[in-house]
Design a protein around this motif. Structure first.
Motif, PDB file in Angstrom:
ATOM      1  N   VAL A 153       2.656   2.749  -6.528  1.00 62.67           N
ATOM      2  CA  VAL A 153       1.848   3.522  -5.586  1.00 62.67           C
ATOM      3  C   VAL A 153       0.610   2.701  -5.238  1.00 62.67           C
ATOM      4  CG1 VAL A 153       0.553   5.658  -5.219  1.00 62.67           C
ATOM      5  CG2 VAL A 153       2.666   5.696  -6.566  1.00 62.67           C
ATOM      6  N   PHE A 154       0.265   2.668  -3.956  1.00 61.12           N
ATOM      7  CA  PHE A 154      -0.889   1.879  -3.539  1.00 61.12           C
ATOM      8  C   PHE A 154      -1.787   2.697  -2.617  1.00 61.12           C
ATOM      9  CE2 PHE A 154       2.517   1.054  -0.495  1.00 61.12           C
ATOM     10  CZ  PHE A 154       1.888   1.220   0.728  1.00 61.12           C
ATOM     11  N   ALA A 155      -3.038   2.268  -2.536  1.00 62.71           N
ATOM     12  CA  ALA A 155      -4.005   2.916  -1.653  1.00 62.71           C
ATOM     13  C   ALA A 155      -4.049   2.169  -0.321  1.00 62.71           C
ATOM     14  CB  ALA A 155      -5.386   2.927  -2.304  1.00 62.71           C
ATOM     15  N   LYS A 156      -4.831   2.684   0.605  1.00 66.80           N
ATOM     16  CA  LYS A 156      -4.982   2.039   1.898  1.00 66.80           C
ATOM     17  C   LYS A 156      -5.605   0.663   1.719  1.00 66.80           C
ATOM     18  CE  LYS A 156      -7.052   2.746   6.476  1.00 66.80           C
ATOM     19  NZ  LYS A 156      -7.891   3.647   7.305  1.00 66.80           N
ATOM     20  N   LYS A 157      -5.060  -0.325   2.430  1.00 71.66           N
ATOM     21  CA  LYS A 157      -5.577  -1.686   2.328  1.00 71.66           C
ATOM     22  C   LYS A 157      -6.989  -1.754   2.908  1.00 71.66           C
ATOM     23  CE  LYS A 157      -1.026  -3.870   2.800  1.00 71.66           C
ATOM     24  NZ  LYS A 157      -0.266  -2.626   2.982  1.00 71.66           N
ATOM     25  N   ARG A 158      -7.881  -2.426   2.167  1.00 73.80           N
ATOM     26  CA  ARG A 158      -9.244  -2.644   2.642  1.00 73.80           C
ATOM     27  C   ARG A 158      -9.828  -3.813   1.878  1.00 73.80           C
ATOM     28  NH1 ARG A 158     -11.715   1.836   1.089  1.00 73.80           N
ATOM     29  NH2 ARG A 158     -13.444   0.968  -0.096  1.00 73.80           N
ATOM     30  N   GLY A 159     -10.360  -4.782   2.583  1.00 75.38           N
ATOM     31  CA  GLY A 159     -10.921  -5.959   1.935  1.00 75.38           C
ATOM     32  C   GLY A 159     -10.339  -7.234   2.511  1.00 75.38           C
ATOM     33  N   THR A 160     -11.154  -8.295   2.515  1.00 76.54           N
ATOM     34  CA  THR A 160     -10.762  -9.551   3.145  1.00 76.54           C
ATOM     35  C   THR A 160     -11.207 -10.725   2.287  1.00 76.54           C
ATOM     36  OG1 THR A 160     -11.372  -8.404   5.202  1.00 76.54           O
ATOM     37  CG2 THR A 160     -10.683 -10.687   5.397  1.00 76.54           C
ATOM     38  N   MET A 161     -10.447 -11.822   2.380  1.00 76.11           N
ATOM     39  CA  MET A 161     -10.782 -13.026   1.615  1.00 76.11           C
ATOM     40  C   MET A 161     -10.539 -14.262   2.465  1.00 76.11           C
ATOM     41  SD  MET A 161      -9.377 -14.278  -2.132  1.00 76.11           S
ATOM     42  CE  MET A 161      -7.642 -14.443  -1.675  1.00 76.11           C
ATOM     43  N   VAL A 162     -11.395 -15.253   2.262  1.00 76.48           N
ATOM     44  CA  VAL A 162     -11.233 -16.561   2.884  1.00 76.48           C
ATOM     45  C   VAL A 162     -11.869 -17.572   1.942  1.00 76.48           C
ATOM     46  CG1 VAL A 162     -13.418 -16.582   4.164  1.00 76.48           C
ATOM     47  CG2 VAL A 162     -11.449 -17.789   5.107  1.00 76.48           C
ATOM     48  N   GLY A 163     -11.435 -18.823   1.998  1.00 82.16           N
ATOM     49  CA  GLY A 163     -12.068 -19.822   1.140  1.00 82.16           C
ATOM     50  C   GLY A 163     -11.095 -20.836   0.580  1.00 82.16           C
ATOM     51  N   ASN A 164     -11.583 -21.600  -0.383  1.00 80.79           N
ATOM     52  CA  ASN A 164     -10.828 -22.732  -0.924  1.00 80.79           C
ATOM     53  C   ASN A 164      -9.849 -22.293  -2.010  1.00 80.79           C
ATOM     54  OD1 ASN A 164     -11.965 -24.726   0.723  1.00 80.79           O
ATOM     55  ND2 ASN A 164     -13.788 -24.841  -0.570  1.00 80.79           N
ATOM     56  N   ILE A 165      -8.852 -21.548  -1.601  1.00 86.39           N
ATOM     57  CA  ILE A 165      -7.816 -21.092  -2.525  1.00 86.39           C
ATOM     58  C   ILE A 165      -6.526 -20.853  -1.748  1.00 86.39           C
ATOM     59  CG2 ILE A 165      -8.422 -18.641  -2.279  1.00 86.39           C
ATOM     60  CD1 ILE A 165      -7.670 -18.301  -5.260  1.00 86.39           C
ATOM     61  N   THR A 166      -5.413 -21.114  -2.400  1.00 87.59           N
ATOM     62  CA  THR A 166      -4.092 -20.810  -1.856  1.00 87.59           C
ATOM     63  C   THR A 166      -3.415 -19.840  -2.809  1.00 87.59           C
ATOM     64  OG1 THR A 166      -3.896 -22.997  -0.834  1.00 87.59           O
ATOM     65  CG2 THR A 166      -1.859 -21.756  -1.148  1.00 87.59           C
ATOM     66  N   ASP A 220     -19.962 -18.968  10.032  1.00 88.27           N
ATOM     67  CA  ASP A 220     -20.768 -20.144   9.682  1.00 88.27           C
ATOM     68  C   ASP A 220     -20.042 -21.066   8.702  1.00 88.27           C
ATOM     69  OD1 ASP A 220     -22.781 -19.135  11.259  1.00 88.27           O
ATOM     70  OD2 ASP A 220     -23.899 -18.247   9.593  1.00 88.27           O
ATOM     71  N   ARG A 221     -18.832 -20.663   8.301  1.00 88.53           N
ATOM     72  CA  ARG A 221     -18.022 -21.417   7.331  1.00 88.53           C
ATOM     73  C   ARG A 221     -18.814 -21.699   6.050  1.00 88.53           C
ATOM     74  NH1 ARG A 221     -13.276 -22.692   9.612  1.00 88.53           N
ATOM     75  NH2 ARG A 221     -12.684 -24.184   7.982  1.00 88.53           N
ATOM     76  N   PHE A 222     -19.483 -20.639   5.582  1.00 84.62           N
ATOM     77  CA  PHE A 222     -20.270 -20.725   4.355  1.00 84.62           C
ATOM     78  C   PHE A 222     -19.399 -21.169   3.186  1.00 84.62           C
ATOM     79  CE2 PHE A 222     -21.815 -18.954   0.398  1.00 84.62           C
ATOM     80  CZ  PHE A 222     -23.179 -19.173   0.431  1.00 84.62           C
ATOM     81  N   TRP A 223     -18.193 -20.633   3.141  1.00 86.80           N
ATOM     82  CA  TRP A 223     -17.289 -20.938   2.032  1.00 86.80           C
ATOM     83  C   TRP A 223     -16.920 -22.419   1.985  1.00 86.80           C
ATOM     84  CZ3 TRP A 223     -12.710 -23.038   3.633  1.00 86.80           C
ATOM     85  CH2 TRP A 223     -12.338 -22.816   4.970  1.00 86.80           C
ATOM     86  N   GLU A 224     -16.863 -23.063   3.145  1.00 89.88           N
ATOM     87  CA  GLU A 224     -16.515 -24.480   3.198  1.00 89.88           C
ATOM     88  C   GLU A 224     -17.708 -25.348   2.790  1.00 89.88           C
ATOM     89  OE1 GLU A 224     -13.804 -26.919   6.244  1.00 89.88           O
ATOM     90  OE2 GLU A 224     -15.707 -26.266   7.136  1.00 89.88           O
ATOM     91  N   LYS A 225     -18.895 -24.973   3.269  1.00 89.78           N
ATOM     92  CA  LYS A 225     -20.099 -25.750   2.967  1.00 89.78           C
ATOM     93  C   LYS A 225     -20.479 -25.655   1.497  1.00 89.78           C
ATOM     94  CE  LYS A 225     -21.898 -24.969   7.645  1.00 89.78           C
ATOM     95  NZ  LYS A 225     -22.937 -24.266   8.441  1.00 89.78           N
ATOM     96  N   HIS A 226     -20.208 -24.497   0.888  1.00 90.44           N
ATOM     97  CA  HIS A 226     -20.638 -24.277  -0.494  1.00 90.44           C
ATOM     98  C   HIS A 226     -19.467 -24.200  -1.473  1.00 90.44           C
ATOM     99  CE1 HIS A 226     -24.853 -23.592   0.651  1.00 90.44           C
ATOM    100  NE2 HIS A 226     -24.357 -23.004   1.731  1.00 90.44           N
ATOM    101  N   ASN A 227     -18.284 -24.553  -1.004  1.00 91.69           N
ATOM    102  CA  ASN A 227     -17.088 -24.635  -1.855  1.00 91.69           C
ATOM    103  C   ASN A 227     -16.884 -23.365  -2.680  1.00 91.69           C
ATOM    104  OD1 ASN A 227     -14.767 -25.829  -2.899  1.00 91.69           O
ATOM    105  ND2 ASN A 227     -15.857 -26.638  -4.672  1.00 91.69           N
ATOM    106  N   CYS A 228     -16.623 -22.275  -1.988  1.00 94.77           N
ATOM    107  CA  CYS A 228     -16.456 -21.006  -2.689  1.00 94.77           C
ATOM    108  C   CYS A 228     -15.346 -20.179  -2.041  1.00 94.77           C
ATOM    109  CB  CYS A 228     -17.769 -20.217  -2.692  1.00 94.77           C
ATOM    110  SG  CYS A 228     -18.263 -19.576  -1.067  1.00 94.77           S
ATOM    111  N   ILE A 229     -15.131 -19.016  -2.598  1.00 92.79           N
ATOM    112  CA  ILE A 229     -14.236 -18.011  -2.027  1.00 92.79           C
ATOM    113  C   ILE A 229     -15.114 -16.866  -1.553  1.00 92.79           C
ATOM    114  CG2 ILE A 229     -12.384 -16.366  -2.519  1.00 92.79           C
ATOM    115  CD1 ILE A 229     -11.479 -18.314  -4.749  1.00 92.79           C
ATOM    116  N   LEU A 230     -14.899 -16.415  -0.335  1.00 94.15           N
ATOM    117  CA  LEU A 230     -15.719 -15.364   0.261  1.00 94.15           C
ATOM    118  C   LEU A 230     -14.879 -14.096   0.410  1.00 94.15           C
ATOM    119  CD1 LEU A 230     -18.460 -14.662   1.655  1.00 94.15           C
ATOM    120  CD2 LEU A 230     -17.427 -15.463   3.800  1.00 94.15           C
ATOM    121  N   THR A 231     -15.334 -13.002  -0.203  1.00 96.56           N
ATOM    122  CA  THR A 231     -14.599 -11.736  -0.133  1.00 96.56           C
ATOM    123  C   THR A 231     -15.525 -10.604   0.303  1.00 96.56           C
ATOM    124  OG1 THR A 231     -15.032 -11.098  -2.445  1.00 96.56           O
ATOM    125  CG2 THR A 231     -13.084 -12.461  -2.024  1.00 96.56           C
TER     126      THR A 231
END
Length: 269
Positions: A153-166, A220-231
């Motif tokens: 059972v799952f809830a409604k999808k909410r939330g986003t991620m971008v950054g240096n991860i696969t 601003d591609r903060f995640w790329e400049k600071h090498n992080c994952i942004l959520t």
């Protein structure tokens, strides 16, 4: 396949308790069998459910999670004040077993409609609203010792991620460095058998409260400049986002930094 730059702190495992689909299914059948034996023995069928209250939780310092205490509540069939909730519990238990047997998932809303019908011989409906259904599903979690996600059972999808991860999402490899302006939509179920970390080069995770702030940081591609994952979790993050952040911290050793409003709601998050 590229190796993770950040080594897991410990092996990824599903939550101890029901033990995956087979364990949850077995737990449901055991509960059903126990109720049947009580009825055949001319005893009152009843569930024994851990009390879901702040007063019945304990902080486990070793695992750094809240655990249920020892207090229990009895839910009886032959009790006018509990018969309706007893019926709802068995109904949703049957619904969860159907999902497990068919290897399908369903939303909280879908589970409400799956169990909603008029009781034969009466004008009473099984549920007055979705809140009743959601509460029973939460009771099933603690009764069976399983996560809601293990109930399929799952809830409604909410939330986003971008950054240096696969990541690998249900077999599909997702490069979160190439997600454009929209980012990767974090699913409701983020258990290791659904979401696998394939490659990670980030040094930390930055979680922001509001999607508007996340959009600006992504632009601003903060995640790329600071090498992080942004959520982001669009306010109070849903369980899928919280579970993913917990896994990124526990399995990859990434510190999680939160950017929130400096008010009571932000402190609550």
């Amino acid at each position: 396949m590229k190796k993770l730059r950040k080594k897991p702190a410990k092996k990824a495992t599903r939550r101890a308790g029901a033990g995956g689909d087979a364990g949850v299914g077995k737990a449901i059948l055991n509960e059903s069998g126990r109720l049947a034996k009580q009825a055949l023995a001319e005893k009152d069928p009843q569930f024994t459910i851990p009390v879901r209250a702040n007063s019945n939780t304990e902080w486990d310092e070793a695992s750094r999670i809240l655990r249920m205490g020892d207090r229990k509540q009895i839910r009886e069939l032959f009790n006018l004040g509990q018969a309706r909730k007893f019926m709802q519990t068995t109904l949703q238990q049957r619904g969860v077993l159907d999902l497990l047997e068919q290897d399908k998932t369903l939303s909280l809303r879908g589970m409400y409609y799956k169990g909603l019908h008029t009781i034969p011989g009466a004008k009473e409906k099984t549920f007055g609203d979705q809140d009743e259904s959601d509460t029973v599903l939460q009771d099933l979690e603690v009764l069976l010792g399983a996560l809601r996600e293990e109930l399929h059972v799952f809830a409604k999808k909410r939330g986003t991620m971008v950054g240096n991860i696969t990541v690998r999402d249900a077999g599909d490899e997702i490069n979160c460095r190439r997600m454009g302006t929209g980012g990767y939509a974090i699913p409701s179920i983020c258990e290791p058998d659904v979401i696998e970390f394939v490659n990670c080069e980030a040094d930390f995770v930055l979680h922001v409260e509001k999607d508007t702030v996340w959009s600006r940081f992504n632009e601003d591609r903060f995640w790329e400049k600071h090498n992080c994952i942004l959520t982001e979790g669009s306010g109070q993050p849903p369980r899928g986002v919280r579970r993913l952040l917990q896994r990124l911290n526990a399995e990859l050793g990434l510190p999680v930094i939160c950017l929130l409003d400096c008010d009571p709601w932000g402190h609550h998050i």
